[in-house]
Design an enzyme around this catalytic site. Sequence first.
Site, PDB file in Angstrom:
ATOM      1  N   ARG A 124       0.689  -1.143   0.008  1.00  0.00           N
ATOM      2  CA  ARG A 124      -0.093   0.081  -0.033  1.00  0.00           C
ATOM      3  C   ARG A 124       0.758   1.097  -0.001  1.00  0.00           C
ATOM      4  NH1 ARG A 124      -3.105  -2.740   3.735  1.00  0.00           N
ATOM      5  NH2 ARG A 124      -4.971  -3.915   2.803  1.00  0.00           N
ATOM      6  N   LYS A 146       2.815  11.471 -12.380  1.00  0.00           N
ATOM      7  CA  LYS A 146       2.250  10.606 -13.168  1.00  0.00           C
ATOM      8  C   LYS A 146       2.801   9.182 -13.241  1.00  0.00           C
ATOM      9  CE  LYS A 146      -1.054  13.549 -15.939  1.00  0.00           C
ATOM     10  NZ  LYS A 146      -1.496  13.850 -17.183  1.00  0.00           N
ATOM     11  N   GLU A 188      10.134  17.587 -26.117  1.00  0.00           N
ATOM     12  CA  GLU A 188       9.407  18.186 -24.976  1.00  0.00           C
ATOM     13  C   GLU A 188      10.103  19.244 -24.248  1.00  0.00           C
ATOM     14  OE1 GLU A 188       6.521  16.476 -23.567  1.00  0.00           O
ATOM     15  OE2 GLU A 188       6.456  14.677 -24.467  1.00  0.00           O
ATOM     16  N   LYS A 229       7.648  22.685 -15.760  1.00  0.00           N
ATOM     17  CA  LYS A 229       6.688  21.615 -15.404  1.00  0.00           C
ATOM     18  C   LYS A 229       6.233  21.632 -14.028  1.00  0.00           C
ATOM     19  CE  LYS A 229       5.021  16.925 -16.035  1.00  0.00           C
ATOM     20  NZ  LYS A 229       5.151  15.561 -16.520  1.00  0.00           N
ATOM     21  N   GLU A 239      -4.445  17.240 -12.461  1.00  0.00           N
ATOM     22  CA  GLU A 239      -5.319  17.391 -13.742  1.00  0.00           C
ATOM     23  C   GLU A 239      -6.534  17.840 -13.877  1.00  0.00           C
ATOM     24  OE1 GLU A 239      -3.244  15.065 -16.891  1.00  0.00           O
ATOM     25  OE2 GLU A 239      -4.615  16.136 -18.567  1.00  0.00           O
ATOM     26  N   ARG A 243      -3.281  21.808 -15.965  1.00  0.00           N
ATOM     27  CA  ARG A 243      -2.058  20.828 -16.128  1.00  0.00           C
ATOM     28  C   ARG A 243      -2.390  20.174 -17.675  1.00  0.00           C
ATOM     29  NH1 ARG A 243       0.585  16.118 -12.254  1.00  0.00           N
ATOM     30  NH2 ARG A 243       1.768  15.204 -13.915  1.00  0.00           N
ATOM     31  N   ASN A 247      -0.145  18.821 -22.403  1.00  0.00           N
ATOM     32  CA  ASN A 247      -0.557  17.906 -23.617  1.00  0.00           C
ATOM     33  C   ASN A 247      -0.473  18.575 -24.834  1.00  0.00           C
ATOM     34  OD1 ASN A 247      -1.199  15.755 -21.928  1.00  0.00           O
ATOM     35  ND2 ASN A 247      -3.460  16.672 -21.544  1.00  0.00           N
ATOM     36  N   HIS A 250       0.068  16.541 -27.996  1.00  0.00           N
ATOM     37  CA  HIS A 250      -0.342  15.156 -27.583  1.00  0.00           C
ATOM     38  C   HIS A 250      -1.478  14.669 -28.124  1.00  0.00           C
ATOM     39  CE1 HIS A 250       3.317  15.846 -25.016  1.00  0.00           C
ATOM     40  NE2 HIS A 250       3.196  14.632 -24.551  1.00  0.00           N
ATOM     41  N   HIS A 254      -0.450  11.257 -30.070  1.00  0.00           N
ATOM     42  CA  HIS A 254      -1.087   9.911 -29.611  1.00  0.00           C
ATOM     43  C   HIS A 254      -1.812   9.262 -30.876  1.00  0.00           C
ATOM     44  CE1 HIS A 254      -0.896  11.017 -24.915  1.00  0.00           C
ATOM     45  NE2 HIS A 254      -0.003  10.586 -25.586  1.00  0.00           N
ATOM     46  N   HIS A 269       7.533   8.509 -29.232  1.00  0.00           N
ATOM     47  CA  HIS A 269       6.693   9.294 -28.696  1.00  0.00           C
ATOM     48  C   HIS A 269       6.973  10.794 -28.861  1.00  0.00           C
ATOM     49  CE1 HIS A 269       3.862  11.371 -25.708  1.00  0.00           C
ATOM     50  NE2 HIS A 269       4.709  11.801 -25.068  1.00  0.00           N
TER      51      HIS A 269
END
Lengths: 371, 371
Positions: A124, A146, A188, A229, A239, A243, A247, A250, A254, A269
């Site tokens: 946990r 993330k 990026e 960032k 987000e 935030r 993207n 992106h 994607h 990517h």
Amino acid sequence: MSDAVTIEVGLGARAYQIRIGKGLVAKAGSEIAALKPGARTAIVTDENVASRHLETLTQGLAEASIAATPIILPAGEKTKSYAMLERVVEGLIAAKLERNDLVIAFGGGVIGDLAGFAAGIARRGMPFVQMPTSLLAQVDSSVGGKTGINSPQGKNLVGLFNQPKLVLADTDVLDTLSLREFRAGYAEVAKYGLIDRPDFFTWLEKNWREVFAGGAARTEAIAQSCRAKADVVARDEFETGDRALLNLGHTFGHALEAATAYDSSRLVHGEGVAIGMALAHRFSSRLNLASPDDAARVEAHLQAVGLPYRISDIPGSLPPAEKLFEYITQDKKVTRGALTFILTRGIGQSFIAKDVPQSEVLAFLKDNLAE
Amino acid sequence: MSDAVTIEVGLGARAYQIRIGKGLVAKAGSEIAALKPGARTAIVTDENVASRHLETLTQGLAEASIAATPIILPAGEKTKSYAMLERVVEGLIAAKLERNDLVIAFGGGVIGDLAGFAAGIARRGMPFVQMPTSLLAQVDSSVGGKTGINSPQGKNLVGLFNQPKLVLADTDVLDTLSLREFRAGYAEVAKYGLIDRPDFFTWLEKNWREVFAGGAARTEAIAQSCRAKADVVARDEFETGDRALLNLGHTFGHALEAATAYDSSRLVHGEGVAIGMALAHRFSSRLNLASPDDAARVEAHLQAVGLPYRISDIPGSLPPAEKLFEYITQDKKVTRGALTFILTRGIGQSFIAKDVPQSEVLAFLKDNLAE
């Protein structure tokens, strides 16, 4: 002499530091001993990183009397799977790590995302440190918490918001990347300039060669990116708003990654993000939101550093516009069915656009595929 | 007329309510509509609960215009696995639930633990509601945010602290439990009296028949238990201190469960806890911490309600004391190798004892196995 730069990620009880500089893999022992005296560690890494850098890291840890169990996984995006998650979690338990011990994520974005997720659920939750070894991971995935794996239904659909206790970004390690990998990470870096730091983008236009060469300019570019960032993440950790600006590029990116079946020989990517950013600027200009000159400036810079910037730069054939559009609508950044895009009013003036007309997106894709 | 009792779990931004009363499954639609207007839902449940109560729930949701996708799993502890976690997460994604939608965990402890974990990692976290259908789940596992699955290396070694948005405990549903299941849950009810509520234990000694029969005494016992658990959780959400008191009877209990290979025909969790609590009291008396009269009182009450309270009450043969001791040291409540037990100074006077001499534990187990 240490040229390390330290950046604070201001998240209250979950605040942490990002340290950027030369030789930090060898120095990780003292950093980690200071962070968590007496803790045992497990190092989650991949075969490529292990063969190049694991000995340096374990030796540094040993000198600081820190026990370390390595968990070495196959390299590549396929490692972000349920099966590998289970393998890492079981490895952490088998290593008899307890809740006060420490997981070290030592690799690129795949390892950081997977190990951060595994650390969050083994017993946990155990604390973890990010030691990103790719430029992409240093400026993006290792910062902000993330973590996750891919679902058969889509990338990054399973995971956690789980902040590390420390990020150690060794800029020397980047010299072992291929030029293509470095460039992909650079996309990026440029993104932060395009989102809301026009002066940084101008600085990159002048100094990108020094960033590629290494030294102070590289450290500076990574630090600026992490600062950018960290600012966004501190404003919107989970987000629910701002935030989403991260993207930029992106949504198109994607879709292109999906359209090439995540075949890294065709598109990685960062390359998808580069093309996506160019498309976002061109689309914004088509919608009369921004000047076509800005789109041209973005394309010129991406071309200068050797990044792809047009759909036609992707080798091999692509599906029709309708299929690309379908990939876009499957993207997870959809709120109750509405299409959300990051668009721009110019260099460094990106914004979150909701309810972008679907017909405009489709027509734009058709024109770009016909190019 | 509604006899529902509401208890607040005070966890700041993660605070939530527990509602306890008759007919709450049928009324869940209005509760959930008020909690999250416009949200879609998935109901995670098992085959047993589905066959008895799913129609009542879906009908109530439909009356409140709430869409619900059922995800029905096999019943039993084996469902708390990596494979079932993947199945639930993929089911939530396939149901096109988004971050603002809602997962309903509708079942006993297994379903609550699994669904709460899956909700915490699908799309990096969706809100969830606990609708516990066993007494054990109503008084223990649905409250406090511990979620997870079992590892091949041990129970509950993988998971999250993830608080629900609401707990709805329908006391009528408990009438469909077998007497053995109800009794097993009752062990956890008695536990709250033994931890720090001596008056509640005395009340149970007088009123346990009414609790078993249903009606106001049952609601009262469940409410007292939830209040006791909520108090501890509010003090120590992440189990860094006091929360360990909730493990009274669990160290011995888990070892006995492991020693019977989690074979529910021989021993279920609540029965292990019952024997464990009796052992904790007897061990405390042996260490001259508590009067033997208190241990006798605990045993008498457990015996009265029909719960096992001696190791010899477990059908079939058991491994030797050394092996039982090994299971105890494998228990996850170990901090840097030190043995921690919940011991007591008398009824309602439990405390966390660290560095309990291992030789004393082993000798005690030997005596109890020889009995």
